[in-house]
Motif scaffolding. Structure first.
Motif, PDB file in Angstrom:
ATOM      1  N   ILE A 127       0.862  -1.175   0.000  1.00 59.59           N
ATOM      2  CA  ILE A 127       0.000   0.000   0.000  1.00 59.59           C
ATOM      3  C   ILE A 127       0.898   1.225   0.000  1.00 59.59           C
ATOM      4  O   ILE A 127       1.729   1.397   0.902  1.00 59.59           O
ATOM      5  CB  ILE A 127      -0.938   0.000   1.224  1.00 59.59           C
ATOM      6  N   GLY A 135      -2.085   0.494  -4.557  1.00 61.04           N
ATOM      7  CA  GLY A 135      -1.996  -0.822  -3.951  1.00 61.04           C
ATOM      8  C   GLY A 135      -1.731  -1.919  -4.957  1.00 61.04           C
ATOM      9  O   GLY A 135      -2.003  -1.770  -6.147  1.00 61.04           O
ATOM     10  N   GLY A 152      -6.481  -3.998  -6.784  1.00 63.86           N
ATOM     11  CA  GLY A 152      -5.586  -3.170  -5.984  1.00 63.86           C
ATOM     12  C   GLY A 152      -5.836  -1.681  -6.095  1.00 63.86           C
ATOM     13  O   GLY A 152      -5.057  -0.891  -5.549  1.00 63.86           O
ATOM     14  N   LEU A 154      -7.034   0.676  -4.497  1.00 60.39           N
ATOM     15  CA  LEU A 154      -7.522   0.950  -3.146  1.00 60.39           C
ATOM     16  C   LEU A 154      -8.056   2.361  -2.990  1.00 60.39           C
ATOM     17  O   LEU A 154      -8.907   2.611  -2.129  1.00 60.39           O
ATOM     18  CB  LEU A 154      -6.401   0.702  -2.143  1.00 60.39           C
ATOM     19  N   SER A 155      -7.554   3.297  -3.777  1.00 57.68           N
ATOM     20  CA  SER A 155      -8.011   4.687  -3.652  1.00 57.68           C
ATOM     21  C   SER A 155      -9.494   4.821  -3.976  1.00 57.68           C
ATOM     22  O   SER A 155     -10.145   5.788  -3.567  1.00 57.68           O
ATOM     23  CB  SER A 155      -7.198   5.604  -4.565  1.00 57.68           C
ATOM     24  N   ILE A 157     -11.878   2.740  -2.979  1.00 52.09           N
ATOM     25  CA  ILE A 157     -12.737   2.201  -1.929  1.00 52.09           C
ATOM     26  C   ILE A 157     -13.528   3.345  -1.287  1.00 52.09           C
ATOM     27  O   ILE A 157     -12.960   4.365  -0.895  1.00 52.09           O
ATOM     28  CB  ILE A 157     -11.910   1.469  -0.859  1.00 52.09           C
ATOM     29  N   LEU A 224      -8.241   1.216   6.488  1.00 49.45           N
ATOM     30  CA  LEU A 224      -8.023   0.646   5.157  1.00 49.45           C
ATOM     31  C   LEU A 224      -7.421  -0.746   5.261  1.00 49.45           C
ATOM     32  O   LEU A 224      -7.864  -1.685   4.578  1.00 49.45           O
ATOM     33  CB  LEU A 224      -7.104   1.555   4.340  1.00 49.45           C
ATOM     34  N   VAL A 228      -9.050  -4.265   3.860  1.00 49.18           N
ATOM     35  CA  VAL A 228      -8.345  -5.179   2.959  1.00 49.18           C
ATOM     36  C   VAL A 228      -8.234  -6.556   3.600  1.00 49.18           C
ATOM     37  O   VAL A 228      -8.485  -7.585   2.965  1.00 49.18           O
ATOM     38  CB  VAL A 228      -6.948  -4.624   2.608  1.00 49.18           C
TER      39      VAL A 228
END
Length: 302
Positions: A127, A135, A152, A154-155, A157, A224, A228
């Motif tokens: 991350i 990610g 991946g 992740l931003s 989410i 976060l 995950v």
């Protein structure tokens, strides 16, 4: 002489390039400002290729959605002016060499998987904390791309759906390390709002507004990690980005993870805290990871 490769890391502000051998030793490294239009960008890439004759292949890390099989890219962020572009095919035709193109966060993950803190880890993640959050996921020892090449991200989410501004409802908006540094600088009346080292001098005092802003940021990072972990149950998560070099970041993220578990029985009973540590590689991660992606691709094709 050992076989050498040209690795290029395209970023929003700079394009880095390096000549690297098969073992990951960087021999020559350069840095150039990132152009702001397609013609200038492609000219820069070809000029980098021209400056490094005799390499065996070319590998490139880029921000965007990348098809790792074809090397076609849908550029995002500061490189959105490139649109969708067949970058690997373009460079292959220009240089007459094998070319690999990978997403930047995936390349950072490949670097840790190859020579860093995910070596021999079956299930892990990288991350990266910066302007936004990047990610990469490793499951059963393999980097996961996903059928749409977006694993991946992740931003994207959503962690606060009820926020009045939907643009502030995602991890990328609420967990920006750059915004945290600016907030600390403003709260402490620092002259340079982007001076991370000076901001961490204030944070390391462990008191006052700097500490409050920092611990809130670490709590968001811990949330976060829990999200995950709830989905993929990892052995290890390594944190990258410039601030990961600050030891207090890792220790406080671990602390906030434990506090969240202590405050909620479900998080305590259902979530196993993974090993949380700093990534081994800093600014050279994408250069090394792009090379490892290339070597894996060559191995698959043989």
């Amino acid at each position: 002489m050992a076989r050498q490769y040209l690795s290029i890391d395209v970023g929003g502000t700079a394009v880095k390039s390096a000549r690297i051998d098969h073992s990951g030793n960087i021999i020559v490294k350069r840095r150039t400002a990132t152009p702001r239009d397609q013609a200038a960008f492609l000219h820069l890439l070809t000029s980098i290729v021209d400056r490094q004759p005799g390499v065996a292949a070319i590998c490139v890390s880029v921000p965007g959605i990348v098809n790792p099989a074809t090397g076609a890219v849908k550029f995002t962020g500061a490189l959105a002016f490139m649109g969708s572009f067949p970058l690997a095919a373009y460079l292959r035709q220009y240089a007459g060499l094998p070319v690999y193109v990978g997403n930047d966060a995936n390349c950072a993950t490949l670097a840790e998987l190859w020579l860093g803190n995910l070596t021999d880890v079956r299930n892990g993640a990288v991350i990266t904390l910066g302007t936004s959050v990047g990610g990469g996921l490793v499951i059963n020892g393999q980097l996961v791309h996903g059928p749409h090449f977006r694993a991946g991200e992740l931003s994207a989410i959503v962690n606060n759906y009820d926020h009045a501004d939907p643009h502030q409802a995602t991890v990328g908006a609420s967990t920006s390390a750059v915004k945290m540094i600016i907030a600390v600088a403003q709260a402490c009346n620092l002259p340079n709002l982007k001076d991370g080292q000076r901001a961490f001098e204030e944070i390391n005092k462990c008191k006052g507004p700097a500490w409050s802003i920092f611990t809130d940021f670490c709590r968001r990072v811990a949330v976060l990690l829990i999200n995950v972990q709830a989905v993929v149950d990892l052995d290890r998560i390594v944190i990258g980005g410039g601030i990961s070099a600050q030891p207090i970041l890792i220790s406080e993220v671990r602390h906030q993870f434990r506090l969240l578990q202590e405050g909620d029985r479900r998080l305590h009973d259902d979530i196993e805290m993974p090993t949380i540590m700093a990534a081994r590689f800093g600014n050279g991660a994408n250069l090394l990871g792009a090379l490892y992606g290339l070597l894996l691709k060559i191995e698959e094709e043989d």
